[in-house]
Design a protein around this motif. Structure first.
Motif, PDB file in Angstrom:
ATOM      1  N   ARG A  83       0.830  -1.210   0.000  1.00 53.62           N
ATOM      2  CA  ARG A  83       0.000   0.000   0.000  1.00 53.62           C
ATOM      3  C   ARG A  83       0.860   1.254   0.000  1.00 53.62           C
ATOM      4  O   ARG A  83       0.535   2.245  -0.650  1.00 53.62           O
ATOM      5  CB  ARG A  83      -0.926  -0.008   1.220  1.00 53.62           C
ATOM      6  CG  ARG A  83      -2.121  -0.953   1.090  1.00 53.62           C
ATOM      7  CD  ARG A  83      -2.933  -0.988   2.358  1.00 53.62           C
ATOM      8  NE  ARG A  83      -4.174  -1.742   2.200  1.00 53.62           N
ATOM      9  CZ  ARG A  83      -4.805  -2.338   3.206  1.00 53.62           C
ATOM     10  NH1 ARG A  83      -4.298  -2.268   4.431  1.00 53.62           N
ATOM     11  NH2 ARG A  83      -5.930  -2.998   2.990  1.00 53.62           N
ATOM     12  N   ASP A  84       1.975   1.211   0.737  1.00 58.17           N
ATOM     13  CA  ASP A  84       2.872   2.362   0.779  1.00 58.17           C
ATOM     14  C   ASP A  84       3.463   2.635  -0.595  1.00 58.17           C
ATOM     15  O   ASP A  84       3.590   3.779  -1.023  1.00 58.17           O
ATOM     16  CB  ASP A  84       3.988   2.100   1.802  1.00 58.17           C
ATOM     17  CG  ASP A  84       4.816   3.333   2.098  1.00 58.17           C
ATOM     18  OD1 ASP A  84       4.266   4.307   2.656  1.00 58.17           O
ATOM     19  OD2 ASP A  84       6.023   3.345   1.774  1.00 58.17           O
ATOM     20  N   LEU A  85       3.813   1.577  -1.314  1.00 57.52           N
ATOM     21  CA  LEU A  85       4.350   1.726  -2.670  1.00 57.52           C
ATOM     22  C   LEU A  85       3.303   2.352  -3.591  1.00 57.52           C
ATOM     23  O   LEU A  85       3.603   3.276  -4.350  1.00 57.52           O
ATOM     24  CB  LEU A  85       4.775   0.367  -3.213  1.00 57.52           C
ATOM     25  CG  LEU A  85       5.206   0.351  -4.691  1.00 57.52           C
ATOM     26  CD1 LEU A  85       6.574   0.982  -4.863  1.00 57.52           C
ATOM     27  CD2 LEU A  85       5.227  -1.069  -5.238  1.00 57.52           C
ATOM     28  N   LEU A  86       2.062   1.860  -3.528  1.00 62.34           N
ATOM     29  CA  LEU A  86       1.012   2.388  -4.396  1.00 62.34           C
ATOM     30  C   LEU A  86       0.662   3.826  -4.039  1.00 62.34           C
ATOM     31  O   LEU A  86       0.299   4.619  -4.915  1.00 62.34           O
ATOM     32  CB  LEU A  86      -0.238   1.510  -4.312  1.00 62.34           C
ATOM     33  CG  LEU A  86      -0.095   0.079  -4.845  1.00 62.34           C
ATOM     34  CD1 LEU A  86      -1.448  -0.616  -4.850  1.00 62.34           C
ATOM     35  CD2 LEU A  86       0.514   0.049  -6.240  1.00 62.34           C
ATOM     36  N   ALA A  87       0.787   4.177  -2.769  1.00 63.53           N
ATOM     37  CA  ALA A  87       0.487   5.545  -2.344  1.00 63.53           C
ATOM     38  C   ALA A  87       1.428   6.556  -2.984  1.00 63.53           C
ATOM     39  O   ALA A  87       1.098   7.741  -3.094  1.00 63.53           O
ATOM     40  CB  ALA A  87       0.566   5.657  -0.822  1.00 63.53           C
ATOM     41  N   ALA A  88       2.599   6.079  -3.420  1.00 61.43           N
ATOM     42  CA  ALA A  88       3.576   6.968  -4.067  1.00 61.43           C
ATOM     43  C   ALA A  88       3.296   7.154  -5.551  1.00 61.43           C
ATOM     44  O   ALA A  88       3.988   7.937  -6.210  1.00 61.43           O
ATOM     45  CB  ALA A  88       4.980   6.411  -3.871  1.00 61.43           C
ATOM     46  N   GLN A  89       2.281   6.463  -6.082  1.00 57.68           N
ATOM     47  CA  GLN A  89       1.946   6.579  -7.500  1.00 57.68           C
ATOM     48  C   GLN A  89       0.891   7.675  -7.686  1.00 57.68           C
ATOM     49  O   GLN A  89      -0.249   7.515  -7.241  1.00 57.68           O
ATOM     50  CB  GLN A  89       1.404   5.248  -8.042  1.00 57.68           C
ATOM     51  CG  GLN A  89       2.284   4.044  -7.752  1.00 57.68           C
ATOM     52  CD  GLN A  89       3.670   4.175  -8.327  1.00 57.68           C
ATOM     53  OE1 GLN A  89       3.858   4.621  -9.462  1.00 57.68           O
ATOM     54  NE2 GLN A  89       4.660   3.768  -7.542  1.00 57.68           N
ATOM     55  N   PRO A  90       1.236   8.804  -8.303  1.00 55.71           N
ATOM     56  CA  PRO A  90       0.303   9.930  -8.394  1.00 55.71           C
ATOM     57  C   PRO A  90      -1.013   9.584  -9.091  1.00 55.71           C
ATOM     58  O   PRO A  90      -2.050  10.157  -8.773  1.00 55.71           O
ATOM     59  CB  PRO A  90       1.086  10.988  -9.177  1.00 55.71           C
ATOM     60  CG  PRO A  90       2.306  10.333  -9.704  1.00 55.71           C
ATOM     61  CD  PRO A  90       2.541   9.106  -8.912  1.00 55.71           C
ATOM     62  N   GLN A  91      -0.985   8.630 -10.019  1.00 49.71           N
ATOM     63  CA  GLN A  91      -2.210   8.273 -10.742  1.00 49.71           C
ATOM     64  C   GLN A  91      -3.240   7.605  -9.837  1.00 49.71           C
ATOM     65  O   GLN A  91      -4.418   7.510 -10.194  1.00 49.71           O
ATOM     66  CB  GLN A  91      -1.896   7.311 -11.906  1.00 49.71           C
ATOM     67  CG  GLN A  91      -0.857   7.813 -12.879  1.00 49.71           C
ATOM     68  CD  GLN A  91       0.531   7.262 -12.546  1.00 49.71           C
ATOM     69  OE1 GLN A  91       0.949   7.282 -11.388  1.00 49.71           O
ATOM     70  NE2 GLN A  91       1.230   6.775 -13.546  1.00 49.71           N
ATOM     71  N   LEU A  92      -2.795   7.146  -8.661  1.00 50.07           N
ATOM     72  CA  LEU A  92      -3.697   6.429  -7.759  1.00 50.07           C
ATOM     73  C   LEU A  92      -4.103   7.272  -6.551  1.00 50.07           C
ATOM     74  O   LEU A  92      -4.679   6.760  -5.598  1.00 50.07           O
ATOM     75  CB  LEU A  92      -3.029   5.127  -7.279  1.00 50.07           C
ATOM     76  CG  LEU A  92      -2.593   4.147  -8.370  1.00 50.07           C
ATOM     77  CD1 LEU A  92      -1.986   2.901  -7.752  1.00 50.07           C
ATOM     78  CD2 LEU A  92      -3.761   3.779  -9.277  1.00 50.07           C
ATOM     79  N   ALA A  93      -3.837   8.570  -6.628  1.00 50.07           N
ATOM     80  CA  ALA A  93      -4.111   9.445  -5.486  1.00 50.07           C
ATOM     81  C   ALA A  93      -5.598   9.469  -5.131  1.00 50.07           C
ATOM     82  O   ALA A  93      -5.968   9.753  -3.984  1.00 50.07           O
ATOM     83  CB  ALA A  93      -3.618  10.858  -5.783  1.00 50.07           C
TER      84      ALA A  93
END
Length: 216
Positions: free
Chosen positions: A24-34
């Motif tokens: 989840r921490d990794l995905l939180a760093a992806q701007p498209q998934l904000a």
């Protein structure tokens, strides 16, 4: 197929809450998934109603794909899984795929670490090189739950095995591996520091673009 949990968009095929938090921490760093509520969108095996998948493969890649395929088939959701472990040079790459059960099938992380430390007690620092290895898989199912696309990526975190545990964060063998270039164990790093260095962070990051595509 099992019905997906309301709000779920992707399943991480693990019951390990440490891995779930890292993912989840990794995905939180992806701007498209904000825009996504990652607590709801990313579920683990238990929340998806999945049982254990027999790891009958003989490589990290085979076991990773086995778990991701089964999770995708059962839920109808894109599924990510990893198989990872510690490869110790002086042990010829062991524990390897047996890392989670090095001290026995139902051994705890602490049991596994202590057994390994005992086995290497007489090994000098110059021969204590080791690496965390991870293969992560993303399986995207079709309408019947069969794989329509599969992607895999590998990551490594080189380091040296310590002679005693250090740090209370992380999980698995983190307290006894000091990553190369570090003075701290993996269990003394913050989650963001660990993700930037780790085998799992490297493998998941290599899949990030594909995962973002599956979620957008």
């Amino acid at each position: 197929m099992s019905g997906p949990t309301p709000g779920a968009r992707i399943v991480l095929a693990t019951g390990n809450q440490g891995k779930l938090a890292e993912f989840r921490d990794l995905l939180a760093a992806q701007p498209q998934l904000a825009h996504l509520d990652l607590q709801a969108a990313v579920i683990d095996a238990k929340s998806a109603g999945l049982g254990e998948v027999a790891e009958t493969g003989v490589t990290f890649e085979q076991n990773s794909l086995l778990k991701a395929r089964e999770a995708a088939r059962r839920t109808g959701l894109p599924a990510v899984a990893d198989d990872s472990g510690l490869a110790v040079d002086v042990l010829g790459g062991a524990p390897g795929i047996f890392s989670a059960r090095w001290a026995g099938r139902h051994a705890s992380d602490e049991n596994n670490r202590q057994l390994l430390l005992e086995q290497l007690a007489d090994i000098g620092d110059e021969h204590r090189s080791a690496a965390f290895v991870c293969v992560a898989s993303l399986v995207i199912p079709d309408d019947e739950g069969a794989p329509s696309a599969e992607h895999t990526a590998q990551g490594r975190m080189e380091g040296t095995l310590l002679t005693e545990e250090r740090g209370g964060a992380g999980f698995g063998y983190d307290p006894i591996l000091q990553p190369s270039g570090e003075t701290r164990s993996a269990a003394q790093l913050s989650m963001s520091e660990k993700n930037a260095l780790s085998h799992r962070g490297e493998a998941f990051s290599a899949l990030a673009e594909r995962i973002v595509e599956a979620l957008t």
